[in-house]
Every structure is written in C-alpha cells, then in structure tokens.
Design a protein around this motif. Structure first.
Motif, PDB file in Angstrom:
ATOM      1  N   LEU A 220      63.128  23.084  42.625  1.00  0.00           N
ATOM      2  CA  LEU A 220      62.592  21.705  42.823  1.00  0.00           C
ATOM      3  C   LEU A 220      61.095  21.644  43.471  1.00  0.00           C
ATOM      4  O   LEU A 220      60.770  22.784  44.227  1.00  0.00           O
ATOM      5  CB  LEU A 220      62.913  20.737  42.312  1.00  0.00           C
ATOM      6  CG  LEU A 220      62.419  19.431  42.392  1.00  0.00           C
ATOM      7  CD1 LEU A 220      63.383  18.079  42.263  1.00  0.00           C
ATOM      8  CD2 LEU A 220      61.313  19.469  43.897  1.00  0.00           C
ATOM      9  N   ARG A 221      59.556  22.021  42.446  1.00  0.00           N
ATOM     10  CA  ARG A 221      58.586  22.794  43.407  1.00  0.00           C
ATOM     11  C   ARG A 221      57.220  20.599  43.522  1.00  0.00           C
ATOM     12  O   ARG A 221      57.477  20.300  42.334  1.00  0.00           O
ATOM     13  CB  ARG A 221      57.856  23.383  42.816  1.00  0.00           C
ATOM     14  CG  ARG A 221      56.563  23.731  43.752  1.00  0.00           C
ATOM     15  CD  ARG A 221      56.099  24.917  43.018  1.00  0.00           C
ATOM     16  NE  ARG A 221      56.528  26.161  43.792  1.00  0.00           N
ATOM     17  CZ  ARG A 221      56.322  27.422  43.770  1.00  0.00           C
ATOM     18  NH1 ARG A 221      55.977  27.751  43.071  1.00  0.00           N
ATOM     19  NH2 ARG A 221      56.930  27.964  44.159  1.00  0.00           N
ATOM     20  N   TYR A 222      56.923  20.238  44.170  1.00  0.00           N
ATOM     21  CA  TYR A 222      56.200  19.034  45.096  1.00  0.00           C
ATOM     22  C   TYR A 222      55.133  19.575  45.057  1.00  0.00           C
ATOM     23  O   TYR A 222      54.832  19.825  45.895  1.00  0.00           O
ATOM     24  CB  TYR A 222      57.377  17.985  45.167  1.00  0.00           C
ATOM     25  CG  TYR A 222      56.362  16.690  44.655  1.00  0.00           C
ATOM     26  CD1 TYR A 222      55.032  16.306  44.783  1.00  0.00           C
ATOM     27  CD2 TYR A 222      57.438  15.894  44.637  1.00  0.00           C
ATOM     28  CE1 TYR A 222      54.272  14.840  45.235  1.00  0.00           C
ATOM     29  CE2 TYR A 222      56.788  14.350  44.493  1.00  0.00           C
ATOM     30  CZ  TYR A 222      55.935  14.207  44.714  1.00  0.00           C
ATOM     31  OH  TYR A 222      55.093  13.143  44.536  1.00  0.00           O
ATOM     32  N   LEU A 223      54.101  19.392  44.308  1.00  0.00           N
ATOM     33  CA  LEU A 223      52.507  19.757  45.048  1.00  0.00           C
ATOM     34  C   LEU A 223      51.488  18.261  44.897  1.00  0.00           C
ATOM     35  O   LEU A 223      51.433  17.357  44.312  1.00  0.00           O
ATOM     36  CB  LEU A 223      52.499  20.903  44.384  1.00  0.00           C
ATOM     37  CG  LEU A 223      52.662  21.891  44.160  1.00  0.00           C
ATOM     38  CD1 LEU A 223      52.637  22.790  42.787  1.00  0.00           C
ATOM     39  CD2 LEU A 223      51.815  22.826  45.139  1.00  0.00           C
ATOM     40  N   THR A 224      50.969  17.904  45.791  1.00  0.00           N
ATOM     41  CA  THR A 224      49.455  17.866  46.345  1.00  0.00           C
ATOM     42  C   THR A 224      48.246  18.152  46.331  1.00  0.00           C
ATOM     43  O   THR A 224      48.839  19.511  46.841  1.00  0.00           O
ATOM     44  CB  THR A 224      50.074  16.374  46.819  1.00  0.00           C
ATOM     45  OG1 THR A 224      50.213  16.992  48.517  1.00  0.00           O
ATOM     46  CG2 THR A 224      51.651  15.584  47.109  1.00  0.00           C
ATOM     47  N   PHE A 225      47.412  17.448  45.722  1.00  0.00           N
ATOM     48  CA  PHE A 225      46.616  18.875  45.470  1.00  0.00           C
ATOM     49  C   PHE A 225      45.115  17.624  44.691  1.00  0.00           C
ATOM     50  O   PHE A 225      45.092  16.492  44.207  1.00  0.00           O
ATOM     51  CB  PHE A 225      46.224  19.935  44.447  1.00  0.00           C
ATOM     52  CG  PHE A 225      46.158  19.346  43.423  1.00  0.00           C
ATOM     53  CD1 PHE A 225      45.160  19.237  42.355  1.00  0.00           C
ATOM     54  CD2 PHE A 225      47.525  19.262  42.418  1.00  0.00           C
ATOM     55  CE1 PHE A 225      44.953  18.953  40.647  1.00  0.00           C
ATOM     56  CE2 PHE A 225      48.052  18.755  40.940  1.00  0.00           C
ATOM     57  CZ  PHE A 225      46.015  18.417  40.162  1.00  0.00           C
TER      58      PHE A 225
END
Length: 400
Positions: A220-225
């Motif tokens: 699982l990958r969680y990114l904020t940008f």
C-alpha cells in the motif's frame, strides 16, 4: 417449480448476524468462511458469538435430494462495532455485498445527516437513492465491477466534539476563501467503494483446501502532494510568499511529493509480517519575486504506525499521519488510515483526511503486480488544511 433462493433479511449486531432466506421447501446449507454452520429445512438462522467489527463470507445453498447444490447465494458482511471513540463513522458501520445468479446487492449502515446517496459503477453515475442499499439487476455475471457510494452531510451533523463551533467556523471560512463556498467548507464527504469479482467466479464451487494455507501479500502506498508548480502562501504577510509545489498529477511512481508512506503486509505459514517506510519531501519557499528564499525538510516523526494486531486469519493496522510545514507556522497535513487484511485475500481499508493537499492511495497484490488506485482526492487549497473545515471519509473493500 421450486422458489428461487433469495436473501430476504439480513440484520447485524456487534456479536451476531441474522439471516432469513426464501422458503424453497427443501434443504438448505449455510456456510461461514467455508465451514458448515447450519443444514436443514428452516429458512432462517442466527449466527451468534461473533467478533465485533469483523468481516465474514457466507454461502447459502439449496440442495437437491442427492445433496447436490442447485442454487447458491454468496454474501460478504460483518458485525457492527459499537465503540464510540472513532472519529470516522465508516469504522462503525457494516457494508454488505450479496451476489446471486440474478443480481448484485450492496447495503451499508445508516449515516446520520445524509439524506441520499449517489451510486456509481466503474466510474459512471447510475442513480441516486434515499435508501441504504442498492441492487444492480443489469450487471453482467461474467464481469467484475467497482461500485462507489457517495454521500454528503453538513458538518453540524458530525459526531465529532465541538461540531457546532467547527460548523460555524467552516461557514465563515467559506465566505472569505475564493476557492470554496460556505456550503463546501461545511460539508463532509463520504465515499464507500466496493470491488466485486464476476459472479460466475464468486458463485462457482470452491475446491477443498484442507491442507492449503493461503499466504497473500499486499503493498500500500499513500502520497500527499501539491499539484501546482508554485503555490501562494495563504498568509499574505509572510516573507515566504510562495512555496514550490510538486508540479504533477496523480501518479504512484512520482518522486515528487510532500509525504510518502509505504506499507507491506505479508502472511506467512505461521503468522504475518508488516513493514512500514516513510519519507518527507523538501519544502522550498520563495519571496514575492518568486526567488529562492529558504528550504527545509519536516520531521517524519508525526507519521506513526500506531498499532498492528495480528492473529492467524487477519492483520489490523492503524496509521496516523501529521506533518507540518518546517518553514512557517501552519496546519499539518493530517490523515488517519485503518486497514484489515485477511488471509483469504479480502481487505477493508478506511481513511479520513483534510481536503488539502492532494491525497492518493494505491494498492497492489503480490510483488509483481501493478499499482491500482483505491482513493484519490483533489486539493481544494492549502487553507482547507485548517481545523474547522469538513473532512473527507472513505472506505474500500473487496469481494473477490
């Protein structure tokens, strides 16, 4: 002609699930997670002594005189969770999915303050409903589908503490923020997503696996940008007049982000393994001429895998994220994610976050699989990170 087997009633408490199915006049068999828990001519059963907040898979089968299956319903449901310390209402309700030869039905627990829901299938709007359920009679039995259930409610209907004060502040925010409105700023959003395999696969006779121990794994990958190349500082008096953005759209492989968290979950023959890595991007500030002024990297200490609970058939994860701007006093990027991963290949992931910046979450099963997006939310402006503003809630699970 015998009556078609249909589920007529499904009720849950925190420790029991009650079924009533059509009275076919013959013998029926009920299985939970592959084990027979009832067989007879009655058309109801109460499964008791269950675990609160747990997910289960049931099969209801109609048998002929030779005890061969001639009709089958399969459903994924669970018990409720009455704990009142959740900030995410979606953690307390049950989402049920029922499949038969003729239809796919999805039902979800009531959410106070939501009068109607919009229903989407594979991204296309189907209908709206004022009920807590939807039945798809047009689904192709040979196709897999993803359903979205979308609802909104005023912040004043929230279960959170200080809800009336937050609602008032959110309304004021909407009046002065050019990228929002009073209604938007004081409106919480809820998304329930269900992935359903093709019915021919789900309703097929399952092979006996007495000696087979499943060992699924997920990443699982969680990114904020920040999507813009350059983002203005909402504080017009700050010397850090602009900030460098990440200059991109949604992309699981991008090296540009504000924060990134990677989770790896893998079942083994004896138990399970969970790994977590985290990273924070560099914050760069510019002056009013958009010339470089300062740079720093925020601490990743606010990204915390708070809790991992494991037993033979499930891993439960609780991730909390709070990362600020290292150059100015400003609200943190906040989100919380809880997830249950099951040995039988089922997952149930629940999240809550501010409506800024961009949030994107991806999942893949197995080491060589491609990333599949399970959640995205577009940035509504840095001011939306302020505490009084309404949050976004989401939940995704699979029945495959």
């Amino acid at each position: 002609m015998p009556m078609r087997l249909e589920l007529e009633l499904l009720e849950q408490t925190d420790t029991s699930i009650f079924f009533i199915w059509s009275n076919t006049g013959g013998t029926c068999r009920l299985e939970r997670d592959g084990k027979v828990i009832y067989k007879g001519t009655d058309n109801s059963f109460k499964d008791e002594g269950l675990t609160p907040g747990e997910m289960y898979i049931y099969s209801i089968e109609r048998l002929d005189l030779d005890e061969k299956v001639i009709d089958r319903i399969k459903l994924q449901t669970g018990t409720e969770n009455y704990l009142d310390d959740f900030i995410n209402r979606l953690q307390q309700i049950t989402v049920s999915t029922i499949v038969s030869d003729s239809k796919i039905a999805i039902a979800w627990g009531a959410i106070d303050g939501i009068a109607s829901f919009d229903i989407y299938r594979d991204g296309e709007f189907i209908t709206d409903t004022d009920k807590n359920q939807f039945t798809d009679l047009e689904a192709d039995s040979k196709k897999a589908y993803t359903y979205w259930v979308h609802g909104k409610r005023p912040l004043e209907k929230s279960e959170e503490n200080m809800k009336h004060r937050k609602s008032l502040l959110a309304t004021v925010f909407g009046m002065v923020n050019v990228r929002s409105s009073q209604e938007q700023a004081a409106m919480e959003e809820f998304w329930i997503i269900k992935r359903v395999a093709n019915r021919e696969q789900l309703l097929a006779e399952q092979p006996t696996q007495k000696d087979h121990i499943q060992q699924p794994e997920w990443q699982l990958r969680y990114l904020t940008f920040i999507g813009e190349e350059i983002m203005p500082n909402p504080n017009l008096m700050s010397l850090n007049r602009f900030f460098k953005g990440d200059g991109r759209s949604f992309d699981p492989g991008s090296p540009e982000y504000r924060t990134r968290v990677d989770l790896s979950v893998r079942f083994t023959e004896d138990g399970a393994l969970v790994d977590c890595s985290k990273d924070v991007g560099t914050t760069i500030a510019y002056n009013w001429r958009k010339k470089f002024r300062k740079a720093d990297v925020a601490s990743a200490a606010g990204i915390e895998l708070k809790e991992v609970k494991e037993d033979h058939h499930k891993i439960a994860i609780d991730l909390k994220h709070s990362v600020g701007n290292p150059l100015v006093a400003s609200p943190d990027i906040d989100y919380q994610l809880t997830a249950n991963f099951y040995r039988n290949g089922v997952y149930d992931i629940i999240g809550i976050h501010d409506q800024a910046p961009n949030h994107e979450v991806y999942l893949k099963s197995g080491r060589n699989a491609d990333w599949g997006q399970i959640h995205e939310a577009e940035d509504k402006g840095l001011s939306w990170m302020a505490g009084p503003i309404a949050s976004q809630y989401w939940r995704i699970s699979n029945f495959e």
